[in-house]
Design an enzyme around this catalytic site. Structure first.
Site, PDB file in Angstrom:
ATOM      1  N   SER A   1       0.821  -1.202   0.000  1.00  0.00           N
ATOM      2  CA  SER A   1       0.000   0.000   0.000  1.00  0.00           C
ATOM      3  C   SER A   1       0.859   1.257   0.000  1.00  0.00           C
ATOM      4  O   SER A   1       2.006   1.256   0.459  1.00  0.00           O
ATOM      5  CB  SER A   1      -0.903   0.030   1.231  1.00  0.00           C
ATOM      6  OG  SER A   1      -1.702  -1.120   1.294  1.00  0.00           O
TER       7      SER A   1
HETATM    8  N1  SAH Z   1      -1.059  -4.591   4.091  1.00  0.00           N
HETATM    9  C1  SAH Z   1      -0.247  -4.604   2.887  1.00  0.00           C
HETATM   10  C2  SAH Z   1      -1.060  -4.477   1.638  1.00  0.00           C
HETATM   11  C3  SAH Z   1      -1.774  -5.690   1.370  1.00  0.00           C
HETATM   12  S1  SAH Z   1      -2.518  -5.768  -0.212  1.00  0.00           S
HETATM   13  C4  SAH Z   1       0.816  -3.547   2.965  1.00  0.00           C
HETATM   14  O1  SAH Z   1       1.297  -3.279   4.016  1.00  0.00           O
HETATM   15  O2  SAH Z   1       1.215  -2.981   1.974  1.00  0.00           O
HETATM   16  C5  SAH Z   1      -3.898  -6.754   0.245  1.00  0.00           C
HETATM   17  C6  SAH Z   1      -3.598  -8.176   0.607  1.00  0.00           C
HETATM   18  O3  SAH Z   1      -4.842  -8.770   0.967  1.00  0.00           O
HETATM   19  C7  SAH Z   1      -3.039  -9.021  -0.535  1.00  0.00           C
HETATM   20  O4  SAH Z   1      -1.826  -9.595  -0.131  1.00  0.00           O
HETATM   21  C8  SAH Z   1      -4.113 -10.084  -0.753  1.00  0.00           C
HETATM   22  O5  SAH Z   1      -3.592 -11.355  -1.087  1.00  0.00           O
HETATM   23  C9  SAH Z   1      -4.808 -10.124   0.605  1.00  0.00           C
HETATM   24  N2  SAH Z   1      -6.159 -10.664   0.597  1.00  0.00           N
HETATM   25  C10 SAH Z   1      -7.148 -10.508  -0.314  1.00  0.00           C
HETATM   26  N3  SAH Z   1      -8.250 -11.181   0.059  1.00  0.00           N
HETATM   27  C11 SAH Z   1      -7.956 -11.791   1.249  1.00  0.00           C
HETATM   28  C12 SAH Z   1      -8.679 -12.639   2.153  1.00  0.00           C
HETATM   29  N4  SAH Z   1      -9.937 -13.012   1.920  1.00  0.00           N
HETATM   30  N5  SAH Z   1      -8.049 -13.068   3.265  1.00  0.00           N
HETATM   31  C13 SAH Z   1      -6.764 -12.698   3.528  1.00  0.00           C
HETATM   32  N6  SAH Z   1      -6.029 -11.916   2.728  1.00  0.00           N
HETATM   33  C14 SAH Z   1      -6.620 -11.462   1.601  1.00  0.00           C
END
Ligand code: SAH
Length: 220
Positions: free
Chosen positions: A70
């Site tokens: 992010s």
């Molecule tokens: N928090 C991260 C950004 C994550 S992007 C940062 O610090 O930059 C969002 C993440 O959510 C992705 O890795 C994706 O695989 C995960 N995601 C999507 N759907 C999900 C679900 N149902 N359960 C767990 N993770 C999920």
């Protein structure tokens, strides 16, 4: 001794990081402990080496598997919105990704329970946080839309991927007095929302338009 890989040089140096912190201040981030974390967490270690020169730009970057780290502003804003109120003992994070958001928030709360559906991303996040000596995090591979009932209820829930509607299981695991920060809506129409659970109702605040990867049900 300061490890130069963690403290950074050139495009990952203290000065480059300070510029990012200054930019976040100018764009409305107020919480000093959040800004401190943005300053000290080495974001360049959470992206591919080829991208490390861009790690302190206020942009999201690819982390593989079609996912992104992010934008720092969004991480700061979500953390700040979640922290507003009484101290947080237990926080559930849905969507660990590379673990950057996890590293930013972990020292500011009691304990983090973090769920990711893509196993290799989770493994790498776990490694990095260990390397950075962030110890108050439990990780789980699975579908975060189901929450993690075993350790609930949580006084904070942070969702890093956008569902079309907030999953019932997550609302059910939010403690009275607890708050949840979650992007909601289909691509192109997402909004960041803060939910506070009161004794008899859920209060909903709108924090503005955002763009997140979708929350996908089920793990791989
Ligand atoms: N928090 C991260 C950004 C994550 S992007 C940062 O610090 O930059 C969002 C993440 O959510 C992705 O890795 C994706 O695989 C995960 N995601 C999507 N759907 C999900 C679900 N149902 N359960 C767990 N993770 C999920």
């Amino acid at each position: 001794m300061v490890d130069p890989r963690v403290s950074g040089i050139g495009m990952t140096s203290a000065r480059t990081r300070e510029r990012l912190v200054q930019r976040l201040r100018e764009t409305g981030i107020r919480n000093a402990s959040v800004l401190d974390r943005i300053r000290s967490v080495p974001r360049h270690l959470f992206v591919d080496e080829a991208l490390s020169s861009r790690a302190y730009e206020d942009v999201s970057l690819p982390i593989g598997y079609g996912q992104t780290i992010s934008q720092p502003w969004i991480v700061a804003r979500m953390t700040e919105a979640l922290l507003e109120g009484p101290p947080l003992e237990k926080v559930l994070e849905v969507g660990t990704g590379c673990g950057y958001q996890t590293a930013v928030i972990a020292p500011l709360v009691g304990k983090v329970f973090s769920i990711e559906r893509i196993a290799p991303l989770l493994d790498r996040a776990r490694e990095r946080l260990k390397e950075l000596d962030v110890r108050n995090v439990r990780f789980r591979h699975g579908d975060g839309a189901q929450g993690w009932a075993l350790h609930g209820p949580y006084d904070g829930i942070l969702v890093a991927a956008a569902p079309h509607a907030i999953p019932e299981a997550l609302l059910a695991q939010l403690a009275v007095g607890g708050r949840m920060v979650v992007p909601v809506g289909p691509e192109g129409e997402q909004e960041l929302v803060r939910i506070v659970r009161k004794e008899d109702k859920l209060e909903r605040q709108r924090l503005g338009a955002v763009a997140f990867v979708p929350l996908i049900q089920g793990s791989v």
